[in-house]
Scaffold this active site. Sequence first.
Site, short mmCIF file in Angstrom:
data_model
loop_
_atom_site.label_atom_id
_atom_site.label_comp_id
_atom_site.label_asym_id
_atom_site.label_seq_id
_atom_site.Cartn_x
_atom_site.Cartn_y
_atom_site.Cartn_z
N ASP A 325 47.93 40.36 38.18
CA ASP A 325 46.73 40.14 37.39
C ASP A 325 46.52 38.63 37.19
OD1 ASP A 325 44.64 41.25 35.49
OD2 ASP A 325 45.82 40.04 34.09
N GLU A 354 44.79 38.57 42.00
CA GLU A 354 43.49 37.98 41.69
C GLU A 354 43.64 36.46 41.77
OE1 GLU A 354 41.24 40.83 38.59
OE2 GLU A 354 43.06 39.91 37.79
#
Length: 614
Positions: A325, A354
């Site tokens: 994340d 990400e």
Amino acid sequence: MFDAAFDAQYAFDGWLGTRYTQAATAFRLWAPTAESVTLCVYRSADPQAAIGHTQALTRGDRGVWTTTLAGDQRNLVFTYQLTFAGRPQTETIDPYATAATVNGLRGVVLAPDQLEPAGWGPRLAPFGPLTDAVITELHLRDVSSSPDSGIRHRGQYLGLTERGTHTPGGQATGLDYLRQSGTTHVQIMPFFDFGTVDEAHPERPQYNWGYDPVNYNVPEGSYATDAAAPACRIQEAKAMIQALHDAGIRVIMDVVYNHVFDPATHPFALTVLGYFFRSWPDGTLANGTGVGNDVASERAMVRKYIVDSVRYWAEAYHIDGFRFDLMGILDVGTMQAVREALDAIDDGIAMLGEGWDMATPLDAGQKATRQNAAALPGVAFFDDDFRDLVKGHVFNAAAPGFVSGAAGHEAALADALLARHAEPAQLVQYVEVHDNLTLFDKLQAVSPQADSAVIARQARLANALVALSAGVPLIQLGQAFLRSKGGDANSYRSPDAVNAIDWARAAWAREAVAELNALWALRKAQPALRPATANVAADTAVLQAADLLIAYQSGELVVAFNAALQDQNLAVAGRFRVLFSSTAAQCGETVVDQVAVPAVGAVVLQAVYTPSQA
């Protein structure tokens, strides 16, 4: 204070946490700024239990505090009390705890025979190129929380162990659906111990995505049948993983090392105040994550912690991949160290994340962003360019993309589709995940007056673009059957009524499901559709990228996508057999020099050679 000199003096490369044997258990805590550390042993795992006895730890080299308790210490419940010069005493769970009491307040020592469920097997064999994967993202509660799921352990780890589950209408659900879906990997949203669901009250309606880390190395208790029994969550999380492995499905764990739930009460802060978080020159905490703190991964002991944690999950739980994340908050060196540690276990373990460039005090060249992908081989990045070109910008609900008829960007989408500017194995191609509107809801927001059949065709075309892209395809569970959250673009704490998978919808959209399954099968059968390297992808030629028609040829295959509301003819040199078409009647036909690409649809052709050509 926490500069390179501090790391040079105090960085430690040995084990931390606890080491259990029947004869004794050893304890190690890194706390170089503490003046004293005391082990507090509680009478039981009950949250109201009192301290039974304490034992002082001894400070050793590099700020590591140690002690040993003789005898079999299984089920021992403990915390650490720390004192510091000039500030209050703290009490904390061990940051390296691997078992905990309810809501993660205290650590627990468990013996090896308490950690494995029946049938626990070895790691799966290495997977191979990540471009061979078909990843389905899911939230554990969403899979089974609907009463119509037919799953007995609703909202729990064990829900994904059940076979033979179905709706009252006979639609396969849960694990059985996943087995039939072409999925090779499930990407499970956070199931480490997080802070936004009260494990002590499972009877209360509670929901959260879980991006709120408390104990990084402990499974979340709200998904267990008994959060108050420390071994239960561990055994049941492993039972879920084993059931998926037995079904031929690998597990990617969604991990959140970029921030913690509460930087004031997290074990990081209670052991070495200030070390684990980035600050601005004025002393305020950095907030590139947008949730109040950024983990300082570039510091030696933070990097060690992240590497140790990922290695622990891979070794102890046989995790097959990790989705990071807000990976752009983390630094390149840490991600390189994680990749090296995982390669030593299994070089097929996936790493994806990400790679957004976030406003954190770290030099641009140090951030684990997509711009620095060349420094991170073996790490894949979510391709937001592909996503927005296909369906329209995620932060403007009404903005159209290619599948909704937005012309002018066909060439850019063709480049993204074919991974023209990156290694295919470093691009995660997707149009829907848990964030933002679902694909179906987005397309409805773009065209609120459109016929529902047109919206469905647009969604199916978007799914075809994902399935036939060069890169690593990823979908959200339910995307195949046009999942809707009723327009909720940020359902992180919305109720089950919004987030639960509506399994009856899979039956309603059975044609869309069958179409995507056929595409996954075609992708598996045709290596040209999943090039593993940029060199292979470079052999692909774009035939057209204009007027809402994108087509390319790779070897003997021609692939075309038409976003127009009418069929469009595409010139192709030679004879071809239709391997796939959004118009089912077209499948199996032979075409010569021209093919009609269905309105809001796709085709895949394979060259037919005559004996003289062979």
